[in-house]
Design a protein around this motif. Structure first.
Motif, PDB file in Angstrom:
ATOM      1  N   SER A 343      35.549  23.860  41.645  1.00 46.14           N
ATOM      2  CA  SER A 343      34.216  24.457  41.418  1.00 46.14           C
ATOM      3  C   SER A 343      34.248  25.956  41.669  1.00 46.14           C
ATOM      4  N   LEU A 344      35.003  26.325  42.690  1.00 50.41           N
ATOM      5  CA  LEU A 344      35.040  27.750  43.051  1.00 50.41           C
ATOM      6  C   LEU A 344      35.598  28.614  41.914  1.00 50.41           C
ATOM      7  N   CYS A 345      36.618  28.072  41.224  1.00 52.04           N
ATOM      8  CA  CYS A 345      37.254  28.857  40.155  1.00 52.04           C
ATOM      9  C   CYS A 345      36.332  29.081  38.957  1.00 52.04           C
ATOM     10  N   THR A 346      35.285  28.267  38.849  1.00 55.09           N
ATOM     11  CA  THR A 346      34.377  28.465  37.715  1.00 55.09           C
ATOM     12  C   THR A 346      33.357  29.571  38.000  1.00 55.09           C
ATOM     13  N   LYS A 347      33.310  30.020  39.280  1.00 53.64           N
ATOM     14  CA  LYS A 347      32.394  31.128  39.602  1.00 53.64           C
ATOM     15  C   LYS A 347      33.228  32.397  39.690  1.00 53.64           C
ATOM     16  N   LYS A 348      32.996  33.286  38.734  1.00 52.69           N
ATOM     17  CA  LYS A 348      33.876  34.454  38.668  1.00 52.69           C
ATOM     18  C   LYS A 348      33.794  35.337  39.901  1.00 52.69           C
ATOM     19  N   ILE A 349      32.644  35.316  40.600  1.00 54.58           N
ATOM     20  CA  ILE A 349      32.571  36.198  41.777  1.00 54.58           C
ATOM     21  C   ILE A 349      33.502  35.723  42.903  1.00 54.58           C
ATOM     22  N   PHE A 350      33.950  34.476  42.816  1.00 55.17           N
ATOM     23  CA  PHE A 350      34.883  33.983  43.831  1.00 55.17           C
ATOM     24  C   PHE A 350      36.344  34.163  43.414  1.00 55.17           C
ATOM     25  N   LEU A 351      36.541  34.876  42.307  1.00 51.14           N
ATOM     26  CA  LEU A 351      37.920  35.185  41.887  1.00 51.14           C
ATOM     27  C   LEU A 351      38.159  36.665  42.137  1.00 51.14           C
ATOM     28  N   TYR A 352      39.083  36.967  43.023  1.00 53.22           N
ATOM     29  CA  TYR A 352      39.362  38.366  43.350  1.00 53.22           C
ATOM     30  C   TYR A 352      39.924  39.071  42.121  1.00 53.22           C
ATOM     31  N   LYS A 353      39.234  40.085  41.660  1.00 51.70           N
ATOM     32  CA  LYS A 353      39.575  40.819  40.432  1.00 51.70           C
ATOM     33  C   LYS A 353      39.787  39.854  39.265  1.00 51.70           C
ATOM     34  N   GLN A 354      39.007  38.793  39.248  1.00 51.84           N
ATOM     35  CA  GLN A 354      38.991  37.772  38.183  1.00 51.84           C
ATOM     36  C   GLN A 354      40.300  36.983  38.104  1.00 51.84           C
ATOM     37  N   VAL A 355      41.112  37.034  39.156  1.00 51.70           N
ATOM     38  CA  VAL A 355      42.424  36.378  39.090  1.00 51.70           C
ATOM     39  C   VAL A 355      42.663  35.398  40.256  1.00 51.70           C
ATOM     40  N   PHE A 356      42.499  35.881  41.492  1.00 50.79           N
ATOM     41  CA  PHE A 356      42.891  35.054  42.637  1.00 50.79           C
ATOM     42  C   PHE A 356      41.681  34.380  43.303  1.00 50.79           C
ATOM     43  N   PRO A 357      41.682  33.025  43.379  1.00 50.65           N
ATOM     44  CA  PRO A 357      40.587  32.335  44.071  1.00 50.65           C
ATOM     45  C   PRO A 357      40.516  32.809  45.523  1.00 50.65           C
ATOM     46  N   SER A 358      39.286  33.085  45.989  1.00 52.14           N
ATOM     47  CA  SER A 358      39.120  33.692  47.316  1.00 52.14           C
ATOM     48  C   SER A 358      39.421  32.727  48.463  1.00 52.14           C
ATOM     49  N   ASN A 359      39.395  31.432  48.189  1.00 54.30           N
ATOM     50  CA  ASN A 359      39.475  30.491  49.317  1.00 54.30           C
ATOM     51  C   ASN A 359      40.884  30.009  49.638  1.00 54.30           C
ATOM     52  N   LEU A 360      41.889  30.617  49.061  1.00 52.75           N
ATOM     53  CA  LEU A 360      43.253  30.133  49.332  1.00 52.75           C
ATOM     54  C   LEU A 360      43.923  30.960  50.421  1.00 52.75           C
ATOM     55  N   GLU A 361      44.413  30.268  51.455  1.00 55.01           N
ATOM     56  CA  GLU A 361      45.058  31.006  52.542  1.00 55.01           C
ATOM     57  C   GLU A 361      46.375  31.640  52.094  1.00 55.01           C
ATOM     58  N   ARG A 362      46.961  31.089  51.007  1.00 57.76           N
ATOM     59  CA  ARG A 362      48.154  31.714  50.418  1.00 57.76           C
ATOM     60  C   ARG A 362      47.852  32.023  48.949  1.00 57.76           C
ATOM     61  N   ALA A 363      48.121  33.256  48.555  1.00 52.97           N
ATOM     62  CA  ALA A 363      47.785  33.657  47.171  1.00 52.97           C
ATOM     63  C   ALA A 363      48.897  33.206  46.224  1.00 52.97           C
ATOM     64  N   THR A 364      48.944  31.903  45.985  1.00 52.27           N
ATOM     65  CA  THR A 364      50.006  31.382  45.116  1.00 52.27           C
ATOM     66  C   THR A 364      49.444  30.685  43.882  1.00 52.27           C
ATOM     67  N   LEU A 365      48.161  30.887  43.618  1.00 50.34           N
ATOM     68  CA  LEU A 365      47.594  30.352  42.372  1.00 50.34           C
ATOM     69  C   LEU A 365      46.772  31.456  41.710  1.00 50.34           C
ATOM     70  N   ALA A 366      47.063  31.692  40.453  1.00 49.68           N
ATOM     71  CA  ALA A 366      46.352  32.759  39.733  1.00 49.68           C
ATOM     72  C   ALA A 366      45.748  32.197  38.452  1.00 49.68           C
ATOM     73  N   ILE A 367      44.516  32.629  38.187  1.00 49.79           N
ATOM     74  CA  ILE A 367      43.862  32.249  36.928  1.00 49.79           C
ATOM     75  C   ILE A 367      44.064  33.425  35.967  1.00 49.79           C
ATOM     76  N   ILE A 368      44.796  33.178  34.919  1.00 46.93           N
ATOM     77  CA  ILE A 368      45.102  34.259  33.976  1.00 46.93           C
ATOM     78  C   ILE A 368      44.294  34.035  32.690  1.00 46.93           C
ATOM     79  N   GLY A 369      43.508  35.019  32.322  1.00 45.35           N
ATOM     80  CA  GLY A 369      42.804  34.929  31.030  1.00 45.35           C
ATOM     81  C   GLY A 369      41.356  34.513  31.127  1.00 45.35           C
ATOM     82  N   LEU A 370      40.799  34.504  32.336  1.00 46.83           N
ATOM     83  CA  LEU A 370      39.380  34.142  32.455  1.00 46.83           C
ATOM     84  C   LEU A 370      38.542  35.423  32.469  1.00 46.83           C
ATOM     85  N   ILE A 371      38.811  36.280  31.518  1.00 41.38           N
ATOM     86  CA  ILE A 371      38.085  37.552  31.512  1.00 41.38           C
ATOM     87  C   ILE A 371      37.370  37.766  30.190  1.00 41.38           C
ATOM     88  N   SER A 372      36.235  38.442  30.308  1.00 41.13           N
ATOM     89  CA  SER A 372      35.554  38.940  29.109  1.00 41.13           C
ATOM     90  C   SER A 372      35.695  40.443  29.180  1.00 41.13           C
TER      91      SER A 372
END
Ligand code: FAD
Ligand code: NAP
Length: 549
Positions: A343-372
């Motif tokens: 659910s968090l990944c569908t809210k863009k404000i919870f994606l740091y610079k539209q890429v990294f989900p804010s709630n992960l203690e390790r930044a090892t998952l990136a959403i690529i291409g969720l940008i307008s």
């Protein structure tokens, strides 16, 4: 440190993600549920597989120099704006050139991506995939989610009272492939985005009548700008971006509206933006002509449907409709992620610079291409992938999760209370976003420094189009060909146009040539004459003619 990376999807974003992994010595494995590369750019005759794909007549809306991988320009003979098939050819060339195919597992759907029990120490993920009914499980150090922005059709039937009574054909643009089957029909297209504009124009050639319903209207941009130059190359420039940042938004809007209405009075064409709605832009060269010729009729939003007709907000009724096409856009989701990440990944404000989900203690998952973006998605996603792979490697850092969560939650609260505007769904300014990500990687070009070092290049970087090569001039991922690519970008732009060279003498522009050739001598002669005559006048004044006589 991450080594094995799962890339989900082999579209535009997935392909650059694989390459960026390789550039950083990571080991990518790309899972693609279909049997080919290109994602939505792979045209198919039907949409039975439920995938969003281009329709047959689709032409790119960002020109080739502005929408290419930053170290892989299009061949010079490619047209500036191209048909979907040609764009797919380019993706194929990219795959071949960088030998990416061997990293892709086709017909493989990612079913679940879950944190491993020791995630807080390792940052690792369990990835479950399915290939032709066979399940497999793998452990990955990082995951790049490249499943696209346009996964599911957005079909807001609940907003259209009476639609279930309508006896004609109803479809969403995801199902639209070509104008066949619509000949002689009365078609209502709902929603004025790029798809709505394209579908209306295409059907207007064969349908009995096309009605195009819009709640908002849109500013219509043409691919061909003043002088015939590609619009994106004219408008996407650093100096203009700089001016946009320093000018008050009301002045900017005024200038923009004036420019837009100079070419096409939007109000006269039923296209102007409804009061209170956020302005939007579409790229369409033919829609105004169709409206002018009466083959497309603009309508307000639909109030209700009957069995055969539509009643519009302005009280007008259109009878005997055969087809309603909802060009109402798409939604996205991440069915393979677990809650609360899903659910968090569908809210863009919870994606740091539209890429990294804010709630992960390790930044090892990136959403690529969720940008307008107000520009090329391809270039934006490539830069995101470059950054993400460096974060995975620990070469770039992002703020800790608690800080990101606190900031995002605060923003969400302010938006809910109406104190702050929710701009997360708005299109981002292209250069501003690109520079922001590039600064994180260390590849943002420094224009003042460049003016000292290489003035010719600096001039083109600041005053010329902000092509993706600019992000390969320095820093990690520097490409030796970047300078030349920038200095030759206009050659590649003009090459496919210059297919008929007309001898100079017959050019109507030859007057300007004469002016250039003779202009300087004539100007010098005139200056001399003026000087002489003023000297003469001075002499006359000093020694009146009478004194001579
Ligand atoms: C009709 C249309 C026209 C467009 N025209 C332009 C344009 O002219 N210029 C521009 O810049 N942008 C355009 N865009 C925007 C477009 O989104 C980008 O150009 C680009 O295609 C995005 O690529 P992507 O890889 O992020 O997503 P996609 O192309 O959607 O690729 C996603 C891939 O992920 C795969 N996938 C999804 N789920 C799974 C799973 N669970 N397991 C395995 N694989 C999975 C899919 O099969 C697909 O191949 C257009 C979009 C649309 C819809
Ligand atoms: N290369 C190209 O030329 C090209 C072609 C097609 C698509 N694309 C890209 O593909 C992506 C998707 O484009 P799209 O046009 O399919 O979708 P879109 O941009 O999301 O536009 C959908 C439109 O549907 C209307 N709409 C949305 N919800 C509605 C509702 N509840 N009721 C009534 N109308 C509603 C809105 O128009 P109104 O407010 O006007 O009603 C909205 O602008 C975009 O990124 C686009 O740029 C590119």
């Amino acid at each position: 440190m991450a080594r094995r990376v799962a890339v989900i999807g082999a579209g535009v974003s997935g392909l650059s993600s694989i390459k960026c992994c390789l550039d950083e010595d990571l080991e990518p494995t790309c899972f693609e549920r279909s049997n080919d590369i290109g994602g939505l750019w792979k045209f198919t005759e039907t949409s039975k597989d439920g995938m969003t794909r281009v329709y047959r007549s689709l032409v790119t809306n960002v020109c080739k120099e502005m929408s290419c991988y930053s170290d892989f320009p299009f061949q010079e003979d490619y047209p500036n704006y191209m048909n979907q098939g040609k764009f797919w050819d380019y993706l194929q060339e990219f795959v071949e050139h960088f030998d990416l195919l061997k990293y892709i597992r086709f017909r493989t759907t990612v079913c679940s991506v879950t944190k491993r029990p020791d995630f807080s120490e390792t940052g690792q993920w369990d990835v479950v995939t399915e290939t032709e009914g066979k399940r497999d499980r793998g452990v990955f150090d990082a995951v790049m989610v490249c499943t696209g922005h346009f996964l599911n059709p957005h079909l807001p039937l609940e907003s259209f009272p009476g639609i279930h009574k309508f006896k004609g054909q109803i479809l969403h643009s995801q199902e639209y492939k070509s104008p066949e089957g619509f000949q002689g029909k009365r078609v209502l297209v709902i929603g004025l985005g790029n798809t709505g504009g394209d579908v209306a124009v295409e059907l207007s050639r064969t349908a009995a009548q096309v009605l195009l319903s819009t709640r908002t209207g849109a500013w219509v941009i043409h691919r061909c700008s003043n002088g015939g130059y590609p619009y994106n190359m004219v408008i996407t420039r650093r100096y203009l971006n700089f001016m946009a940042q320093v000018l008050p938004s009301c002045v900017l809007n005024w200038i923009q509206e004036r420019q837009m209405n100079k070419r096409l009075n939007h109000e006269n064409y039923g296209l102007s933006i409804t009061k209170g709605r956020k302005p939007k832009f579409i790229v369409n060269d033919e829609l105004p002509i169709c409206i002018l010729c009466g083959t497309v009729t603009m309508k307000t939003s639909v109030k209700e449907f009957t069995e055969t007709s539509a009643v519009f907000e302005d009280g007008t009724v259109e009878e005997n409709l055969d087809v309603v096409i909802f060009t109402t856009g798409y939604t996205f989701s991440f069915p393979f992620l677990e809650e609360p990440l899903k659910s968090l990944c569908t809210k863009k404000i919870f994606l740091y610079k539209q890429v990294f989900p804010s709630n992960l203690e390790r930044a090892t998952l990136a959403i690529i291409g969720l940008i307008s973006l107000k520009g090329s998605i391809l270039s934006g996603t490539e830069l995101q992938a470059r950054w993400a792979t460096r974060v995975f490697k620990g070469l770039c850092k992002i703020p800790p999760s608690p800080k990101l969560m606190a900031e995002a939650a605060k923003k969400e609260q302010l938006i809910e209370r109406g104190v702050m505007k929710d701009i997360s769904k708005d299109k981002l300014e292209y250069i501003t976003y690109m520079d922001d990500i590039a600064a994180c990687i260390g590849t943002k070009p420094s224009v003042p420094f460049l003016f000292l070092k290489d003035p010719r290049l600096a001039w083109e970087v600041f005053f010329g189009p902000c092509t993706p090569y600019q992000y390969r001039l320095k820093g990690p991922g520097k490409w030796d060909g970047a300078r030349n690519a920038i200095l030759t970008q206009w050659d590649r732009t003009l090459k496919p146009l210059k297919t008929r060279i007309v001898p100079d003498s017959t050019k109507p522009g030859s007057m300007s040539r004469y002016f250039k050739v003779w202009g300087v001598p004539i100007l010098l002669a005139s200056l001399l004459l003026i000087c002489k005559s003023s000297l003469f006048l001075k002499l006359v004044q000093e020694f009146p003619l009478t004194s001579i006589w």
